[in-house]
Structures are given as C-alpha cells and as structure tokens.
Write a protein that holds these residues in place. Structure first.
Motif, PDB file in Angstrom:
ATOM      1  N   MET A 143      46.054  40.667 -17.031  1.00 62.71           N
ATOM      2  CA  MET A 143      44.697  40.263 -17.387  1.00 62.71           C
ATOM      3  C   MET A 143      44.191  39.232 -16.378  1.00 62.71           C
ATOM      4  SD  MET A 143      43.427  38.394 -20.845  1.00 62.71           S
ATOM      5  CE  MET A 143      44.470  36.990 -20.410  1.00 62.71           C
ATOM      6  N   PRO A 144      43.415  39.648 -15.384  1.00 67.95           N
ATOM      7  CA  PRO A 144      42.930  38.721 -14.362  1.00 67.95           C
ATOM      8  C   PRO A 144      41.987  37.668 -14.948  1.00 67.95           C
ATOM      9  CG  PRO A 144      42.674  41.011 -13.673  1.00 67.95           C
ATOM     10  CD  PRO A 144      43.002  41.028 -15.123  1.00 67.95           C
ATOM     11  N   MET A 145      42.128  36.437 -14.458  1.00 71.52           N
ATOM     12  CA  MET A 145      41.250  35.350 -14.881  1.00 71.52           C
ATOM     13  C   MET A 145      40.599  34.723 -13.658  1.00 71.52           C
ATOM     14  SD  MET A 145      43.327  33.578 -18.069  1.00 71.52           S
ATOM     15  CE  MET A 145      42.107  32.264 -18.190  1.00 71.52           C
ATOM     16  N   LEU A 146      39.286  34.569 -13.734  1.00 72.31           N
ATOM     17  CA  LEU A 146      38.480  34.029 -12.641  1.00 72.31           C
ATOM     18  C   LEU A 146      37.815  32.742 -13.093  1.00 72.31           C
ATOM     19  CD1 LEU A 146      36.768  34.225  -9.942  1.00 72.31           C
ATOM     20  CD2 LEU A 146      35.150  35.602 -11.280  1.00 72.31           C
ATOM     21  N   ALA A 147      37.891  31.704 -12.270  1.00 68.62           N
ATOM     22  CA  ALA A 147      37.205  30.441 -12.541  1.00 68.62           C
ATOM     23  C   ALA A 147      36.053  30.271 -11.565  1.00 68.62           C
ATOM     24  CB  ALA A 147      38.166  29.265 -12.414  1.00 68.62           C
ATOM     25  N   ILE A 148      34.891  29.898 -12.096  1.00 67.73           N
ATOM     26  CA  ILE A 148      33.727  29.588 -11.264  1.00 67.73           C
ATOM     27  C   ILE A 148      33.276  28.180 -11.628  1.00 67.73           C
ATOM     28  CG2 ILE A 148      31.381  30.220 -10.608  1.00 67.73           C
ATOM     29  CD1 ILE A 148      32.012  33.082 -11.386  1.00 67.73           C
ATOM     30  N   ALA A 149      33.563  27.230 -10.751  1.00 72.92           N
ATOM     31  CA  ALA A 149      33.257  25.827 -11.014  1.00 72.92           C
ATOM     32  C   ALA A 149      32.065  25.379 -10.180  1.00 72.92           C
ATOM     33  CB  ALA A 149      34.472  24.955 -10.701  1.00 72.92           C
ATOM     34  N   HIS A 199      31.598  13.340 -17.112  1.00 77.56           N
ATOM     35  CA  HIS A 199      32.770  12.463 -17.165  1.00 77.56           C
ATOM     36  C   HIS A 199      33.856  13.127 -18.018  1.00 77.56           C
ATOM     37  CE1 HIS A 199      35.325   8.978 -17.751  1.00 77.56           C
ATOM     38  NE2 HIS A 199      34.585   8.296 -16.890  1.00 77.56           N
ATOM     39  N   PRO A 200      35.105  13.090 -17.583  1.00 71.73           N
ATOM     40  CA  PRO A 200      36.179  13.699 -18.384  1.00 71.73           C
ATOM     41  C   PRO A 200      36.242  13.188 -19.816  1.00 71.73           C
ATOM     42  CG  PRO A 200      36.981  13.166 -16.196  1.00 71.73           C
ATOM     43  CD  PRO A 200      35.598  12.581 -16.288  1.00 71.73           C
ATOM     44  N   ASP A 201      35.921  11.907 -20.030  1.00 71.96           N
ATOM     45  CA  ASP A 201      35.992  11.341 -21.375  1.00 71.96           C
ATOM     46  C   ASP A 201      34.936  11.906 -22.313  1.00 71.96           C
ATOM     47  OD1 ASP A 201      38.108   9.810 -20.589  1.00 71.96           O
ATOM     48  OD2 ASP A 201      36.969   7.948 -20.371  1.00 71.96           O
ATOM     49  N   CYS A 202      33.991  12.643 -21.769  1.00 69.44           N
ATOM     50  CA  CYS A 202      32.942  13.254 -22.586  1.00 69.44           C
ATOM     51  C   CYS A 202      33.310  14.686 -22.984  1.00 69.44           C
ATOM     52  CB  CYS A 202      31.621  13.249 -21.819  1.00 69.44           C
ATOM     53  SG  CYS A 202      30.153  13.421 -22.859  1.00 69.44           S
ATOM     54  N   GLN A 206      39.896  42.564 -21.106  1.00 72.23           N
ATOM     55  CA  GLN A 206      40.627  43.017 -19.919  1.00 72.23           C
ATOM     56  C   GLN A 206      40.467  42.043 -18.752  1.00 72.23           C
ATOM     57  OE1 GLN A 206      39.750  47.085 -18.945  1.00 72.23           O
ATOM     58  NE2 GLN A 206      40.864  47.029 -16.999  1.00 72.23           N
ATOM     59  N   TYR A 207      39.293  41.404 -18.681  1.00 68.80           N
ATOM     60  CA  TYR A 207      39.024  40.408 -17.645  1.00 68.80           C
ATOM     61  C   TYR A 207      38.470  39.151 -18.313  1.00 68.80           C
ATOM     62  CZ  TYR A 207      39.120  44.617 -14.727  1.00 68.80           C
ATOM     63  OH  TYR A 207      39.489  45.790 -14.127  1.00 68.80           O
ATOM     64  N   VAL A 208      38.825  37.998 -17.766  1.00 68.61           N
ATOM     65  CA  VAL A 208      38.330  36.729 -18.303  1.00 68.61           C
ATOM     66  C   VAL A 208      37.627  35.967 -17.184  1.00 68.61           C
ATOM     67  CG1 VAL A 208      38.929  34.520 -19.347  1.00 68.61           C
ATOM     68  CG2 VAL A 208      40.154  36.600 -20.031  1.00 68.61           C
ATOM     69  N   ILE A 209      36.375  35.599 -17.440  1.00 62.54           N
ATOM     70  CA  ILE A 209      35.596  34.787 -16.500  1.00 62.54           C
ATOM     71  C   ILE A 209      35.287  33.459 -17.176  1.00 62.54           C
ATOM     72  CG2 ILE A 209      33.457  34.581 -15.188  1.00 62.54           C
ATOM     73  CD1 ILE A 209      33.335  37.626 -15.070  1.00 62.54           C
ATOM     74  N   VAL A 210      35.643  32.379 -16.522  1.00 64.09           N
ATOM     75  CA  VAL A 210      35.414  31.035 -17.060  1.00 64.09           C
ATOM     76  C   VAL A 210      34.577  30.260 -16.054  1.00 64.09           C
ATOM     77  CG1 VAL A 210      36.485  28.895 -17.840  1.00 64.09           C
ATOM     78  CG2 VAL A 210      37.630  31.090 -18.264  1.00 64.09           C
ATOM     79  N   ASP A 211      33.402  29.814 -16.479  1.00 64.09           N
ATOM     80  CA  ASP A 211      32.592  28.992 -15.585  1.00 64.09           C
ATOM     81  C   ASP A 211      32.270  27.663 -16.248  1.00 64.09           C
ATOM     82  OD1 ASP A 211      30.282  29.292 -17.217  1.00 64.09           O
ATOM     83  OD2 ASP A 211      29.648  31.074 -16.137  1.00 64.09           O
ATOM     84  N   GLY A 212      31.747  26.730 -15.461  1.00 64.10           N
ATOM     85  CA  GLY A 212      31.398  25.437 -16.024  1.00 64.10           C
ATOM     86  C   GLY A 212      31.695  24.287 -15.082  1.00 64.10           C
ATOM     87  N   LEU A 213      31.668  23.090 -15.644  1.00 62.52           N
ATOM     88  CA  LEU A 213      31.837  21.872 -14.860  1.00 62.52           C
ATOM     89  C   LEU A 213      33.298  21.577 -14.516  1.00 62.52           C
ATOM     90  CD1 LEU A 213      29.432  19.571 -16.927  1.00 62.52           C
ATOM     91  CD2 LEU A 213      28.938  20.593 -14.696  1.00 62.52           C
ATOM     92  N   PHE A 214      34.240  21.980 -15.404  1.00 54.97           N
ATOM     93  CA  PHE A 214      35.608  21.481 -15.272  1.00 54.97           C
ATOM     94  C   PHE A 214      36.729  22.528 -15.213  1.00 54.97           C
ATOM     95  CE2 PHE A 214      33.574  17.590 -16.931  1.00 54.97           C
ATOM     96  CZ  PHE A 214      34.117  16.644 -16.071  1.00 54.97           C
ATOM     97  N   LEU A 268      47.044  21.972 -14.316  1.00 55.50           N
ATOM     98  CA  LEU A 268      47.381  22.883 -15.406  1.00 55.50           C
ATOM     99  C   LEU A 268      46.303  23.942 -15.597  1.00 55.50           C
ATOM    100  CD1 LEU A 268      49.267  23.653 -17.699  1.00 55.50           C
ATOM    101  CD2 LEU A 268      48.115  21.965 -19.152  1.00 55.50           C
ATOM    102  N   SER A 269      45.044  23.534 -15.574  1.00 55.99           N
ATOM    103  CA  SER A 269      43.968  24.514 -15.751  1.00 55.99           C
ATOM    104  C   SER A 269      43.891  25.456 -14.554  1.00 55.99           C
ATOM    105  CB  SER A 269      42.624  23.810 -15.970  1.00 55.99           C
ATOM    106  OG  SER A 269      42.234  23.063 -14.836  1.00 55.99           O
ATOM    107  N   ARG A 270      44.065  24.931 -13.354  1.00 53.58           N
ATOM    108  CA  ARG A 270      43.994  25.781 -12.154  1.00 53.58           C
ATOM    109  C   ARG A 270      45.089  26.839 -12.145  1.00 53.58           C
ATOM    110  NH1 ARG A 270      43.058  20.599  -9.880  1.00 53.58           N
ATOM    111  NH2 ARG A 270      45.162  20.465  -8.990  1.00 53.58           N
ATOM    112  N   ALA A 271      46.240  26.495 -12.706  1.00 56.53           N
ATOM    113  CA  ALA A 271      47.360  27.433 -12.716  1.00 56.53           C
ATOM    114  C   ALA A 271      47.097  28.649 -13.596  1.00 56.53           C
ATOM    115  CB  ALA A 271      48.624  26.718 -13.194  1.00 56.53           C
ATOM    116  N   CYS A 272      46.085  28.576 -14.435  1.00 55.71           N
ATOM    117  CA  CYS A 272      45.779  29.687 -15.341  1.00 55.71           C
ATOM    118  C   CYS A 272      44.981  30.801 -14.656  1.00 55.71           C
ATOM    119  CB  CYS A 272      44.994  29.178 -16.552  1.00 55.71           C
ATOM    120  SG  CYS A 272      45.915  28.023 -17.603  1.00 55.71           S
ATOM    121  N   PHE A 273      44.451  30.536 -13.469  1.00 57.78           N
ATOM    122  CA  PHE A 273      43.523  31.479 -12.848  1.00 57.78           C
ATOM    123  C   PHE A 273      44.156  32.225 -11.679  1.00 57.78           C
ATOM    124  CE2 PHE A 273      40.820  28.155 -14.721  1.00 57.78           C
ATOM    125  CZ  PHE A 273      40.056  28.946 -15.565  1.00 57.78           C
TER     126      PHE A 273
END
Length: 292
Positions: A1-7, A55-58, A99-107, A113-118
């Motif tokens: 299951m391919p995962m794509l990040a668009i930051a 901000h990460p705290d948000c 079948q495919y996962v696309i994740v976009d956003g600020l973070f 850890l998050s980068r290793a998922c893509f």
C-alpha cells in the motif's frame, strides 16, 4: 500500500496537487487525509494562545504519528476533523486505508517517525511573496476573511513557518516550485521546477529532456539549497501540449501500463489545463504506481 506525503505551508497548492492524483487513481482506491485535522484547538480557542497552527504545540503530532503507523500496517484509524470553513473541530471519522494513501498538510514530514511511514515525500516550495498572494485570494474568496485579517495572520505565522514548516523541505524526495513565468504579463501562467533528489529512483527522462534552458521543457543538474547536486526539471508555463505529451508518454511507458495517460492530470479552475501541473502530478503518479 503506497503512501505519499505532500508537505508545505498554507496555500502552497497541496490540495490542487493531491486532487489530480486522487482523480487519476480513482476515488475508490484512495485514502486522502490532511494533517491539519490534528489541530488541538479550534479557531476561537486559538485567539487566546501564544502560538499559531504552525507550531507543533498546537497539534496532536504524536497521535498523527500513531495513525500514520497504523495506516502503513493496513489498520483503520479514528481520525479527527478540523473544519476549515467554520474553524471548528468536528466529530472524528473512521478511516480505512485504501489501495493508495495520500497525506498532505503542514506536518507530514515533521518527525523521523512520520517520514518513515511514506514511500514518497514531496515538499511544495513556491516563492514566499507568491504564496502570500495565493493565501490572501483563497482565504478572502473561500473562507470569509478580509484581506487585512489574512495579512495580519501571515505576519504572525511567519516565525513559526520559518522554524517548523520550511525546514521540512530538506527531508523531501521531490521539491516542487510553482511560480509565475518571469516577465510574463499573465501572472496566472505558472511554471514548475521539479527537483528530483537521489533518495528514491526517478524515471530516466534524458532521452526526451535536454539541458537546453531555452526549451519549454528541460532538465539540468543544479545545486540544491544544501549544495548537493540534484536533477531539476523545468516546465515553462506556456509549454505547448505537444511537447508536454512527449514527456508524459515517456514517463508513462516506463510503467508498462496498457492504458492511456490519465487525461484529468493538470486540471485547474475554470476547466483549464496546466502543463507544468500535469507533469508534476504524473511524476508523483509514476512513483505511486511503481511502488504498488
């Protein structure tokens, strides 16, 4: 299951880029989510806080990381919802990975850890003064803000954008910069510069792209911001369909798929087509299909 990040920062074109990919692959085959949904506070609550959504705290970034890990394992998640139209936190929804996962956003590229998922990571990097124009236009016409409110908010967010959002650029496999054609009267005709970093294998386009910078489409070896060499594809905002089609066919043929290139790529508002957007989307589509 391919995962794509668009930051990328707010109003950099993440949704436009993702929408074309989702349409090309088929909505039933896509799980498309936004990391903005992990905001801790609604718009009203944020007025009294010393930081912004950049901000990460948000944000509940630890929960985001957990959810990304679950998706890589094919497990469902109970995803929070941030409503950009109302500025409220809506009821969470159960999301099953397709079948495919696309994740976009600020973070999405915030942590190791998050980068290793893509499988593929992208950062959108338009010139800052252009991004500000896009954000003013979007937030005034679609989200009910005044121009003064948007500009004031941009100034407030700038230190956190510099500290937390733009540094994610260095972690992306592909960096895409959409920008107006230099010196052109039509500022809506956007060119694209696509940096293909050697962190993942990219399609060999040397047979269809020369290094002649006078061409509407060309590829050159340049120095990235960190001084390292990187292949840079440039697609001029006024590139004609014939030249673009040749590059598209070259990319598509390397996948060995017995079907035409999706004609929905490059779609923009008003039913028009952007050749730079189409090429950028096709390169990302290539990587998603290659992994699958």
């Amino acid at each position: 299951m391919p995962m794509l990040a668009i930051a990328g920062d707010s109003a950099t074109g993440k949704t436009t880029l993702s929408h074309g990919l989702a349409k090309a692959l088929g909505p039933e085959k896509i799980t498309w989510m936004c990391t903005d949904d992990y905001h801790k506070y609604d718009r009203q609550e944020r007025k009294d806080l010393p930081f912004t959504p950049l901000h990460p705290d948000c944000n509940y970034l630890e929960i985001m990381e957990q959810h990304l890990q679950l998706l890589t394992l094919g497990q469902p998640i109970l995803k929070p919802i941030y409503n950009h139209d109302t500025g409220t936190l809506d009821r969470p929804v159960l999301v099953h990975p397709a079948q495919y996962v696309i994740v976009d956003g600020l973070f999405p590229l915030w942590s190791k850890l998050s980068r290793a998922c893509f499988d593929v990571t992208v950062f959108l990097d338009p010139p800052e003064h252009i991004r500000r124009q896009w954000k003013v236009y979007r937030d005034v016409t679609k989200r009910g803000y005044t121009e003064e409110q948007v500009l004031r908010d941009l100034d407030k967010r700038e230190p956190e954008s510099e500290a937390y959002i733009r540094p994610q650029r260095k972690h992306a496999d592909i960096v895409i910069r959409f920008a107006p054609v230099e010196g052109a009267a039509d500022s809506k005709a956007l060119s694209a510069t696509i940096l293909l970093r050697p962190t993942i294998p990219h399609p060999d386009l040397s047979d269809v792209l020369s290094n002649d910078s006078k061409g509407a489409l060309h590829m050159k070896l340049i120095r990235d911001d960190d001084g390292k060499p990187v292949d840079a594809i440039h697609v001029h905002g006024h590139a004609n369909r014939e030249a673009s089609r040749e590059v598209e066919e070259a990319i598509w043929s390397k996948l060995g798929i017995d079907a035409p290139v999706p004609d929905c790529l490059g779609e923009i508002e008003g039913g028009k087509r952007s050749e730079p957007l189409a090429i950028a989307q096709l390169i990302l589509l290539y990587h998603l299909l290659l992994v699958s």
